[in-house]
Each structure stands twice: as structure tokens, then as C-alpha cells.
Design an enzyme around this catalytic site. Structure first.
Site, PDB file in Angstrom:
ATOM      1  N   ASN A  70       1.263   7.099 -45.732  1.00 35.10           N
ATOM      2  CA  ASN A  70       0.989   6.798 -46.998  1.00 35.10           C
ATOM      3  C   ASN A  70       0.975   5.641 -47.743  1.00 35.10           C
ATOM      4  O   ASN A  70       0.753   4.598 -46.898  1.00 35.10           O
ATOM      5  CB  ASN A  70       2.688   7.159 -47.363  1.00 35.10           C
ATOM      6  CG  ASN A  70       2.921   7.884 -48.843  1.00 35.10           C
ATOM      7  OD1 ASN A  70       2.246   6.833 -50.036  1.00 35.10           O
ATOM      8  ND2 ASN A  70       3.823   8.638 -49.076  1.00 35.10           N
ATOM      9  N   GLN A 126       7.702  18.472 -54.480  1.00 36.50           N
ATOM     10  CA  GLN A 126       7.564  18.365 -55.941  1.00 36.50           C
ATOM     11  C   GLN A 126       6.908  19.619 -56.677  1.00 36.50           C
ATOM     12  O   GLN A 126       5.350  19.106 -55.813  1.00 36.50           O
ATOM     13  CB  GLN A 126       7.323  17.011 -56.689  1.00 36.50           C
ATOM     14  CG  GLN A 126       8.507  16.141 -56.069  1.00 36.50           C
ATOM     15  CD  GLN A 126       8.239  14.688 -55.841  1.00 36.50           C
ATOM     16  OE1 GLN A 126       7.449  14.176 -56.061  1.00 36.50           O
ATOM     17  NE2 GLN A 126       8.891  14.032 -56.503  1.00 36.50           N
ATOM     18  N   GLN A 133       6.027  16.444 -59.347  1.00 37.35           N
ATOM     19  CA  GLN A 133       4.607  15.715 -58.805  1.00 37.35           C
ATOM     20  C   GLN A 133       3.974  15.475 -59.774  1.00 37.35           C
ATOM     21  O   GLN A 133       3.543  15.553 -61.102  1.00 37.35           O
ATOM     22  CB  GLN A 133       4.376  17.373 -58.170  1.00 37.35           C
ATOM     23  CG  GLN A 133       2.734  17.686 -58.133  1.00 37.35           C
ATOM     24  CD  GLN A 133       2.413  19.010 -57.207  1.00 37.35           C
ATOM     25  OE1 GLN A 133       2.512  20.440 -57.996  1.00 37.35           O
ATOM     26  NE2 GLN A 133       1.450  19.374 -56.274  1.00 37.35           N
ATOM     27  N   THR A 134       3.096  14.229 -59.159  1.00 36.91           N
ATOM     28  CA  THR A 134       1.598  14.133 -60.141  1.00 36.91           C
ATOM     29  C   THR A 134       0.207  13.702 -59.728  1.00 36.91           C
ATOM     30  O   THR A 134      -0.327  13.620 -60.546  1.00 36.91           O
ATOM     31  CB  THR A 134       2.097  12.531 -59.578  1.00 36.91           C
ATOM     32  OG1 THR A 134       2.222  11.800 -58.942  1.00 36.91           O
ATOM     33  CG2 THR A 134       3.612  11.885 -60.856  1.00 36.91           C
ATOM     34  N   VAL A 135       0.390  14.291 -58.472  1.00 35.76           N
ATOM     35  CA  VAL A 135      -1.086  14.835 -57.335  1.00 35.76           C
ATOM     36  C   VAL A 135      -1.073  16.402 -57.162  1.00 35.76           C
ATOM     37  O   VAL A 135      -0.348  16.580 -57.113  1.00 35.76           O
ATOM     38  CB  VAL A 135      -1.218  13.838 -56.166  1.00 35.76           C
ATOM     39  CG1 VAL A 135      -2.154  14.308 -55.101  1.00 35.76           C
ATOM     40  CG2 VAL A 135      -1.475  12.568 -56.281  1.00 35.76           C
ATOM     41  N   HIS A 137      -1.677  18.931 -55.410  1.00 35.08           N
ATOM     42  CA  HIS A 137      -2.161  19.071 -54.671  1.00 35.08           C
ATOM     43  C   HIS A 137      -0.548  19.473 -53.977  1.00 35.08           C
ATOM     44  O   HIS A 137      -0.450  17.995 -54.276  1.00 35.08           O
ATOM     45  CB  HIS A 137      -2.857  18.343 -53.487  1.00 35.08           C
ATOM     46  CG  HIS A 137      -3.936  18.627 -52.227  1.00 35.08           C
ATOM     47  ND1 HIS A 137      -5.147  18.173 -52.330  1.00 35.08           N
ATOM     48  CD2 HIS A 137      -3.526  19.393 -51.699  1.00 35.08           C
ATOM     49  CE1 HIS A 137      -5.167  19.166 -50.868  1.00 35.08           C
ATOM     50  NE2 HIS A 137      -4.494  19.870 -50.720  1.00 35.08           N
ATOM     51  N   HIS A 139       1.928  19.745 -51.417  1.00 35.60           N
ATOM     52  CA  HIS A 139       2.411  17.945 -49.796  1.00 35.60           C
ATOM     53  C   HIS A 139       3.633  18.216 -50.012  1.00 35.60           C
ATOM     54  O   HIS A 139       4.591  18.165 -50.345  1.00 35.60           O
ATOM     55  CB  HIS A 139       1.511  17.061 -50.383  1.00 35.60           C
ATOM     56  CG  HIS A 139       2.120  16.108 -51.824  1.00 35.60           C
ATOM     57  ND1 HIS A 139       1.942  16.788 -52.853  1.00 35.60           N
ATOM     58  CD2 HIS A 139       2.441  15.171 -51.785  1.00 35.60           C
ATOM     59  CE1 HIS A 139       2.130  15.339 -54.100  1.00 35.60           C
ATOM     60  NE2 HIS A 139       2.833  14.807 -53.117  1.00 35.60           N
ATOM     61  N   HIS A 141       6.618  15.752 -48.215  1.00 36.21           N
ATOM     62  CA  HIS A 141       6.482  14.399 -47.632  1.00 36.21           C
ATOM     63  C   HIS A 141       7.889  14.588 -45.853  1.00 36.21           C
ATOM     64  O   HIS A 141       8.405  15.243 -46.560  1.00 36.21           O
ATOM     65  CB  HIS A 141       7.646  13.545 -48.546  1.00 36.21           C
ATOM     66  CG  HIS A 141       6.653  13.133 -49.867  1.00 36.21           C
ATOM     67  ND1 HIS A 141       6.553  11.711 -50.165  1.00 36.21           N
ATOM     68  CD2 HIS A 141       6.905  14.001 -50.992  1.00 36.21           C
ATOM     69  CE1 HIS A 141       5.844  12.114 -51.463  1.00 36.21           C
ATOM     70  NE2 HIS A 141       5.720  13.164 -52.048  1.00 36.21           N
TER      71      HIS A 141
END
Length: 197
Positions: A70, A126, A133-135, A137, A139, A141
Site C-alpha cells: 500500500n 468499498q 471507493q475512490t479507485v 477498481h 480491491h 484491503h
């Protein structure tokens, strides 16, 4: 160049069928984990939404998923697992991608928990902008946890949400957590590549 031994070869071609109806069967394929030589890996880049992820940041890869260290970890060993295919929402993953993503997260979490002498794991997704969720794609965590790492256990979800929002801010506005250098991330990824997944 020396190659790491494949400890996952018995799983590499594992397939099972589940009968849904007498005439229908669903097939699940667990993707093969790979640790390519550094020459192969230098030529590869991974996509994480609009971002290009340097191969040095990736420490685990299967045919369908990859794991990376990260840029701004909340706690030591906070990593991400993503599908290789750029998929914005969890519901848009194929059955094989979903299975491989979670099996990868399980393997990685188990090893990182042991390696960092943690006692628990937080897995978080998210899914969509309203969920933080800001990206764009999918994912997961993975955050190895120890007693007292957050005063209130549920604060980790707020911290993950804040971390996602920080990706859109400039470094001048982000005084508390700075981006790590490529050297720091590459060193951590090298360390995790040595773990047995």
C-alpha cells in the site's frame, strides 16, 4: 536467474464441479499462483483503475488476481488484493475472479498475520463511490490487527474511508500520512515475496 520453487503446483490445476441442477454444473477454477523471474516482471505493469502499478510493488500474482503493498498503509502490512482485469464493481466480477480474489486474500492474510505476529485480520471492500471507493477498481484491503491498534475497533473502517479519500488530495494537503517511496514499497514487496503462499 534462480526461480522460486512452486509450492502451489498441486493447486495449480485444481478444478471442481458443483451440481446446481441435474443438467447443469458450474465449474470453479482456482488460478495458478506465480512468481515470475525479475526479467518477466519488469516488463509487466498492473492496472489499478486509472493508475499504473509498478511490478516492484506487487508481491503475489495468480492468473486472475494480484496483491500489492500500500502507498499509504494504515498499519504495518496493510496490503491490497485486486483482480487483474479492471473491474469497477464487485458484482461485475466473474465467478472465477471472485473465488480467486478471496482465496488469494485468505492465503495472503494468513501469512501476513503470522509474519507480523498479529492476532486478527480486517478484510474490507468499498464497493462503489457511496461506499467510499475512490479507485474504480475492485480491491480488498487486508490489514493484520493487534490488540489496541485502534482505540475503538470500528475506527479502522473510518480510517480506510479516509485513506481512500486522501488518494484524491495533493501531498500538500495531506500532512499526517505521506506517500511511501518506491524503494520502501519495493523492499516490503520483496520481503513478502519470500513468504510461502
Amino acid at each position: 536467474m534462480e526461480r522460486l520453487p512452486s509450492l502451489l503446483s498441486p493447486l495449480s490445476s485444481f478444478r471442481s464441479s458443483v451440481a446446481l441442477r441435474p443438467a447443469t454444473a458450474a465449474r470453479f477454477h482456482i488460478a495458478r499462483a506465480s512468481f515470475a523471474s525479475s526479467t518477466q516482471m519488469e516488463a509487466e505493469h498492473y492496472k489499478f483503475g486509472p493508475y499504473k502499478i509498478d511490478q516492484k510493488e506487487v508481491f503475489y500474482s495468480t492468473d486472475l488476481s494480484y496483491a500489492l503493498v500500500n502507498l499509504r498503509p494504515l498499519l504495518p502490512a496493510h496490503v491490497l488484493v485486486c483482480p487483474k482485469r479492471e473491474v469497477k464493481r464487485f458484482v461485475d466480477l466473474t465467478t472465477e475472479e471472485t473465488s480467486d480474489l478471496w482465496i488469494s486474500a485468505q492465503k495472503i492474510g494468513r501469512q501476513l498475520e503470522k509474519y507480523h505476529k498479529a492476532s486478527s485480520l480486517t478484510f474490507a471492500i468499498q464497493d462503489g463511490p457511496q461506499a467510499g471507493q475512490t479507485v474504480p477498481h475492485v480491491h480488498i484491503h487486508i490489514v493484520p490487527r493487534k490488540g489496541g491498534d485502534f482505540e475503538n475497533n470500528d475506527e479502522i473502517y473510518d480510517a480506510i474511508d479516509e485513506k481512500e479519500k486522501e488518494l484524491k488530495k495533493t501531498l500538500d494537503l495531506d500532512k499526517e500520512r505521506k506517500d511511501r517511496s518506491m524503494e520502501e514499497m519495493a523492499k516490503e514487496a520483496d520481503e513478502y515475496r519470500k513468504l510461502v503462499f
